[in-house]
Design an enzyme around this catalytic site. Structure first.
Site, short mmCIF file in Angstrom:
data_model
loop_
_atom_site.label_atom_id
_atom_site.label_comp_id
_atom_site.label_asym_id
_atom_site.label_seq_id
_atom_site.Cartn_x
_atom_site.Cartn_y
_atom_site.Cartn_z
N GLY A 49 31.04 -5.78 -9.46
CA GLY A 49 30.43 -5.89 -8.15
C GLY A 49 29.27 -4.92 -7.98
CB CYS A 50 28.29 -1.87 -9.58
SG CYS A 50 29.63 -1.06 -8.70
CB ALA A 51 23.09 -3.87 -9.26
#
Length: 136
Positions: A49-51
């Site tokens: 869910g993190c870039a």
């Protein structure tokens, strides 16, 4: 409910005039954090869910929670360091009661992070809550 380490960040932010200075502070804070060992950068510690690439390695000793973390992006590494200041040393049973969004709001982070970075911070907070819920 914030730790002394987090309160120190809040105080430091009060002396910084603009967001660029605060942004640099967060990056420098992350640079000062000890890097996570490569052996701990495994799928089980990766935050989705993190870039950026993000790993959080939780540790529960007795009833006290802490974690180490790392990222391939300097600003995210700094955000991990800020979250460590907020959560490390908190009793496991109290982690869920930490209003991370409100505490980070005191730093103005909610207003100055991109949508992707904000989603990443939320994903890290959720991972912290999941880990401590399992440990409780």
């Amino acid at each position: 409910m914030a730790s002394a380490a987090f309160e120190e960040i809040v105080e430091d932010f009060e002396f910084l005039d603009d967001w660029e200075d605060r942004y640099r502070y967060v990056i420098d804070y992350g640079k000062a954090m000890v890097a996570l060992e490569d052996a701990l950068k495994v799928p089980a510690t990766k935050v989705h869910g993190c870039a950026s690439q993000v790993w959080l390695h939780p540790n529960v000793k007795g009833d006290e929670f802490s974690f180490d973390g790392d990222s391939d992006a300097m600003i995210v590494r700094g955000l991990i360091a800020v979250l460590r200041a907020l959560y490390n040393g908190v009793p496991v049973a109290q982690v869920a009661g930490v209003d991370a969004n409100a505490e980070l709001g005191r730093l103005g982070l909610n207003d100055h992070l991109s949508a992707q970075r904000s989603n990443g911070v939320r994903a890290m907070i959720e991972r912290i809550r999941e880990v401590t819920a399992q440990a409780a």
